[in-house]
Design a protein around this motif. Structure first.
Motif, PDB file in Angstrom:
ATOM      1  N   LYS A   1      -6.080  -1.751  -2.462  1.00 10.14           N
ATOM      2  CA  LYS A   1      -6.567  -0.375  -2.357  1.00 10.14           C
ATOM      3  C   LYS A   1      -7.346  -0.209  -1.058  1.00 10.14           C
ATOM      4  CE  LYS A   1      -6.854   1.258  -7.096  1.00 10.14           C
ATOM      5  NZ  LYS A   1      -6.226   0.071  -7.697  1.00 10.14           N
ATOM      6  N   LYS A   2      -6.903   0.768  -0.262  1.00 10.44           N
ATOM      7  CA  LYS A   2      -7.652   1.118   0.939  1.00 10.44           C
ATOM      8  C   LYS A   2      -7.214   2.515   1.355  1.00 10.44           C
ATOM      9  CE  LYS A   2      -9.309  -0.944   5.201  1.00 10.44           C
ATOM     10  NZ  LYS A   2      -9.224   0.238   6.104  1.00 10.44           N
ATOM     11  N   ASP A   3      -8.137   3.358   1.770  1.00 10.32           N
ATOM     12  CA  ASP A   3      -7.762   4.773   1.999  1.00 10.32           C
ATOM     13  C   ASP A   3      -6.567   4.881   2.945  1.00 10.32           C
ATOM     14  OD1 ASP A   3     -10.102   3.694   3.125  1.00 10.32           O
ATOM     15  OD2 ASP A   3     -11.265   5.467   2.663  1.00 10.32           O
ATOM     16  N   ARG A   4      -6.565   4.080   3.996  1.00 10.95           N
ATOM     17  CA  ARG A   4      -5.465   4.198   4.952  1.00 10.95           C
ATOM     18  C   ARG A   4      -4.233   3.430   4.472  1.00 10.95           C
ATOM     19  NH1 ARG A   4      -5.166   2.322   9.585  1.00 10.95           N
ATOM     20  NH2 ARG A   4      -6.930   0.934   9.808  1.00 10.95           N
ATOM     21  N   ASP A   5      -4.348   2.830   3.309  1.00 12.60           N
ATOM     22  CA  ASP A   5      -3.293   1.935   2.845  1.00 12.60           C
ATOM     23  C   ASP A   5      -2.649   2.513   1.588  1.00 12.60           C
ATOM     24  OD1 ASP A   5      -1.618  -0.118   2.280  1.00 12.60           O
ATOM     25  OD2 ASP A   5      -3.166  -1.668   2.335  1.00 12.60           O
ATOM     26  N   VAL A   6      -1.738   3.456   1.795  1.00 12.97           N
ATOM     27  CA  VAL A   6      -1.179   4.177   0.658  1.00 12.97           C
ATOM     28  C   VAL A   6      -0.183   3.336  -0.138  1.00 12.97           C
ATOM     29  CG1 VAL A   6      -1.549   6.555   1.382  1.00 12.97           C
ATOM     30  CG2 VAL A   6       0.370   5.255   2.339  1.00 12.97           C
ATOM     31  N   ASN A   7       0.502   2.435   0.532  1.00 16.78           N
ATOM     32  CA  ASN A   7       1.620   1.807  -0.183  1.00 16.78           C
ATOM     33  C   ASN A   7       1.617   0.284  -0.134  1.00 16.78           C
ATOM     34  OD1 ASN A   7       1.935   2.040   2.525  1.00 16.78           O
ATOM     35  ND2 ASN A   7       3.760   3.336   2.437  1.00 16.78           N
ATOM     36  N   HIS A   8       1.136  -0.306   0.927  1.00 15.72           N
ATOM     37  CA  HIS A   8       1.312  -1.750   1.069  1.00 15.72           C
ATOM     38  C   HIS A   8       0.000  -2.516   0.925  1.00 15.72           C
ATOM     39  CE1 HIS A   8       5.462  -1.417   1.873  1.00 15.72           C
ATOM     40  NE2 HIS A   8       5.316  -0.751   2.985  1.00 15.72           N
ATOM     41  N   ASP A   9       0.161  -3.795   0.616  1.00 12.21           N
ATOM     42  CA  ASP A   9      -0.964  -4.711   0.483  1.00 12.21           C
ATOM     43  C   ASP A   9      -1.214  -5.331   1.861  1.00 12.21           C
ATOM     44  OD1 ASP A   9      -2.858  -6.456  -0.428  1.00 12.21           O
ATOM     45  OD2 ASP A   9      -1.409  -7.845  -1.324  1.00 12.21           O
ATOM     46  N   LYS A  10      -1.756  -4.527   2.749  1.00 10.30           N
ATOM     47  CA  LYS A  10      -1.891  -4.987   4.132  1.00 10.30           C
ATOM     48  C   LYS A  10      -3.130  -5.847   4.320  1.00 10.30           C
ATOM     49  CE  LYS A  10       0.862  -1.668   6.642  1.00 10.30           C
ATOM     50  NZ  LYS A  10       1.122  -0.692   5.577  1.00 10.30           N
ATOM     51  N   TRP A  11      -3.140  -6.568   5.442  1.00  9.95           N
ATOM     52  CA  TRP A  11      -4.285  -7.403   5.830  1.00  9.95           C
ATOM     53  C   TRP A  11      -5.110  -6.652   6.868  1.00  9.95           C
ATOM     54  CZ3 TRP A  11      -5.087 -12.619   4.208  1.00  9.95           C
ATOM     55  CH2 TRP A  11      -4.113 -13.092   3.317  1.00  9.95           C
ATOM     56  N   VAL A  12      -6.411  -6.638   6.680  1.00  8.31           N
ATOM     57  CA  VAL A  12      -7.298  -5.885   7.571  1.00  8.31           C
ATOM     58  C   VAL A  12      -8.565  -6.683   7.832  1.00  8.31           C
ATOM     59  CG1 VAL A  12      -6.448  -3.634   6.794  1.00  8.31           C
ATOM     60  CG2 VAL A  12      -8.347  -4.728   5.582  1.00  8.31           C
ATOM     61  N   GLY A  13      -9.363  -6.189   8.783  1.00  4.38           N
ATOM     62  CA  GLY A  13     -10.681  -6.773   9.018  1.00  4.38           C
ATOM     63  C   GLY A  13     -11.680  -6.231   8.003  1.00  4.38           C
ATOM     64  N   VAL A  14     -12.944  -6.431   8.318  1.00  3.54           N
ATOM     65  CA  VAL A  14     -14.034  -6.026   7.428  1.00  3.54           C
ATOM     66  C   VAL A  14     -14.662  -4.747   7.972  1.00  3.54           C
ATOM     67  CG1 VAL A  14     -16.291  -6.708   6.540  1.00  3.54           C
ATOM     68  CG2 VAL A  14     -14.487  -8.423   6.823  1.00  3.54           C
ATOM     69  N   GLY A  15     -14.946  -3.795   7.106  1.00  2.00           N
ATOM     70  CA  GLY A  15     -15.607  -2.582   7.578  1.00  2.00           C
ATOM     71  C   GLY A  15     -15.499  -1.460   6.579  1.00  2.00           C
ATOM     72  N   GLY A  16     -15.828  -0.263   7.043  1.00  2.93           N
ATOM     73  CA  GLY A  16     -15.763   0.897   6.155  1.00  2.93           C
ATOM     74  C   GLY A  16     -16.392   2.124   6.784  1.00  2.93           C
ATOM     75  N   LYS A  17     -16.601   3.121   5.936  1.00  2.00           N
ATOM     76  CA  LYS A  17     -17.096   4.426   6.401  1.00  2.00           C
ATOM     77  C   LYS A  17     -18.594   4.412   6.683  1.00  2.00           C
ATOM     78  CE  LYS A  17     -13.878   6.805   3.390  1.00  2.00           C
ATOM     79  NZ  LYS A  17     -13.792   7.498   2.105  1.00  2.00           N
ATOM     80  N   PHE A  18     -18.989   5.196   7.675  1.00  2.00           N
ATOM     81  CA  PHE A  18     -20.412   5.444   7.914  1.00  2.00           C
ATOM     82  C   PHE A  18     -21.017   6.103   6.683  1.00  2.00           C
ATOM     83  CE2 PHE A  18     -20.977   5.764  12.793  1.00  2.00           C
ATOM     84  CZ  PHE A  18     -20.027   4.799  13.016  1.00  2.00           C
ATOM     85  N   GLU A  19     -22.229   5.686   6.316  1.00  2.59           N
ATOM     86  CA  GLU A  19     -22.989   6.442   5.322  1.00  2.59           C
ATOM     87  C   GLU A  19     -23.902   7.421   6.054  1.00  2.59           C
ATOM     88  OE1 GLU A  19     -24.921   3.705   2.669  1.00  2.59           O
ATOM     89  OE2 GLU A  19     -23.036   3.218   1.647  1.00  2.59           O
ATOM     90  N   GLU A  20     -24.406   8.403   5.293  1.00  2.61           N
ATOM     91  CA  GLU A  20     -25.237   9.460   5.873  1.00  2.61           C
ATOM     92  C   GLU A  20     -26.343   8.865   6.745  1.00  2.61           C
ATOM     93  OE1 GLU A  20     -24.333  12.568   5.551  1.00  2.61           O
ATOM     94  OE2 GLU A  20     -25.941  13.112   6.958  1.00  2.61           O
ATOM     95  N   GLY A  21     -26.430   9.302   7.997  1.00  4.60           N
ATOM     96  CA  GLY A  21     -27.528   8.896   8.869  1.00  4.60           C
ATOM     97  C   GLY A  21     -27.364   7.528   9.531  1.00  4.60           C
ATOM     98  N   GLU A  22     -26.274   6.828   9.242  1.00  7.51           N
ATOM     99  CA  GLU A  22     -26.075   5.505   9.841  1.00  7.51           C
ATOM    100  C   GLU A  22     -25.533   5.593  11.261  1.00  7.51           C
ATOM    101  OE1 GLU A  22     -25.055   2.025   6.639  1.00  7.51           O
ATOM    102  OE2 GLU A  22     -23.402   3.395   7.116  1.00  7.51           O
ATOM    103  N   THR A  23     -25.959   4.653  12.103  1.00 13.10           N
ATOM    104  CA  THR A  23     -25.302   4.463  13.392  1.00 13.10           C
ATOM    105  C   THR A  23     -24.095   3.551  13.168  1.00 13.10           C
ATOM    106  OG1 THR A  23     -26.514   2.444  13.900  1.00 13.10           O
ATOM    107  CG2 THR A  23     -27.558   4.533  14.522  1.00 13.10           C
ATOM    108  N   ASP A  24     -23.273   3.389  14.210  1.00 15.24           N
ATOM    109  CA  ASP A  24     -22.114   2.496  14.085  1.00 15.24           C
ATOM    110  C   ASP A  24     -22.579   1.067  13.781  1.00 15.24           C
ATOM    111  OD1 ASP A  24     -23.257   2.203  16.561  1.00 15.24           O
ATOM    112  OD2 ASP A  24     -21.395   2.304  17.686  1.00 15.24           O
ATOM    113  N   GLU A  25     -23.696   0.671  14.433  1.00 17.19           N
ATOM    114  CA  GLU A  25     -24.190  -0.690  14.211  1.00 17.19           C
ATOM    115  C   GLU A  25     -24.756  -0.860  12.796  1.00 17.19           C
ATOM    116  OE1 GLU A  25     -26.036  -2.386  17.725  1.00 17.19           O
ATOM    117  OE2 GLU A  25     -27.478  -3.417  16.422  1.00 17.19           O
ATOM    118  N   ASP A  26     -25.477   0.156  12.306  1.00 20.22           N
ATOM    119  CA  ASP A  26     -25.964   0.115  10.912  1.00 20.22           C
ATOM    120  C   ASP A  26     -24.791  -0.105   9.955  1.00 20.22           C
ATOM    121  OD1 ASP A  26     -28.528   0.788  11.796  1.00 20.22           O
ATOM    122  OD2 ASP A  26     -28.212   2.946  11.474  1.00 20.22           O
ATOM    123  N   CYS A  27     -23.743   0.685  10.185  1.00 19.98           N
ATOM    124  CA  CYS A  27     -22.573   0.641   9.298  1.00 19.98           C
ATOM    125  C   CYS A  27     -21.904  -0.729   9.374  1.00 19.98           C
ATOM    126  CB  CYS A  27     -21.587   1.740   9.702  1.00 19.98           C
ATOM    127  SG  CYS A  27     -20.059   1.745   8.755  1.00 19.98           S
TER     128      CYS A  27
END
Lengths: 172, 172
Positions: free
Chosen positions: A22-48
């Motif tokens: 399950k991954k938002d950009r992953d509608v159909n396949h069991d793909k391999w990805v790095g680690v990460g995710g969406k910014f939360e409210e008020g976060e900088t890129d580094e915070d996230c």
């Protein structure tokens, strides 16, 4: 357009990868990805970055570098500004997994990353990360699962020939 | 000829795989393999299986099945009788790894196993494990890294066409 981070943690010539069903950009396949995710409210890129790496791996990054910004456009999912990092220092113990049903972490030798099911565009920034130290911007346009548009540092490039180039990473 | 065990632990359509830089049968490449090793003095195949799985993964197998015996012949390394198991039940916590330099454990979706660098002969028994419940014997003859001879249940089969068949497992 949502903001996200993606991090490739490096060690001994490997990347720490997840495969997830399950991954938002992953509608159909069991793909391999790095680690990460969406910014939360008020976060900088580094915070996230630091939060997502901690939440998904259990690790605290001690050495990392912002490598580029990748803009994703799609006919199926919401657009995304992805802040791309690599990291070569961390503390803590990586979560172990008795289960491969959800996201599961694994060190994958860099050359093997190209063999696994990843997004076509990811092959392009893997290559960029390996070959170029400079900060870069990329635009990746998808129709469904297919990469149909590619710009690097504002210059449009031919998708097919660029993907073909990444095939040379394979020792097969 | 030494006796060894090899076990593919299964869960959620994945195999638990290791990639390691050092392995007796692995002179040159960083191949992906299952869990197992050599019999110790006085051990049965099952003793060896349970010990090796515990030593390499931290897991105690609770449900496993002997699937076949694979005889390896080589012009470079010592011959081997490999007792091949699959397991679908275990207790304990899998070792986590902050390091990919030595053997590192990873759940790999079965379809992705065929993409990774594995011994050519391993592709043949992956296919057999998936398609056939019956106990089997295999003879695999290598010249260096290349599989040059293949028998299944005492019947010689064409290596090239059999390897080609395994390619159909790939959804590419």
């Amino acid at each position: 357009m949502k903001n996200t981070t993606l991090c490739y943690i490096e060690k001994d010539g490997c990347y720490l990868m997840m495969h997830r069903t399950k991954k938002d950009r992953d509608v159909n396949h069991d793909k391999w990805v790095g680690v990460g995710g969406k910014f939360e409210e008020g976060e900088t890129d580094e915070d996230c970055l630091l939060r997502e790496v901690r939440e998904e791996t259990g690790l605290r990054l001690t050495s990392f570098k912002k490598r580029g910004i990748v803009t994703f456009l799609s006919d199926e999912w919401e657009g995304e500004y992805m802040h791309l990092y690599t990291a070569d220092g961390f503390e803590g113990e990586i979560f172990s997994s008795n289960d491969c049903a959800e996201g599961e972490l694994c060190w994958i030798p860099k050359r093997d990353v190209y063999r696994l099911p990843v997004w076509q565009g990811d092959l392009l920034f893997f290559k960029e990360l390996e070959e170029n130290e400079d900060f870069f911007t990329m635009l990746l346009r998808y129709e469904g699962d297919r990469l149909v548009g590619y710009e690097k540092n504002g210059v449009a490039l031919d998708v097919k020939s660029q993907l073909f180039q990444t095939g040379k990473q394979l020792d097969i």
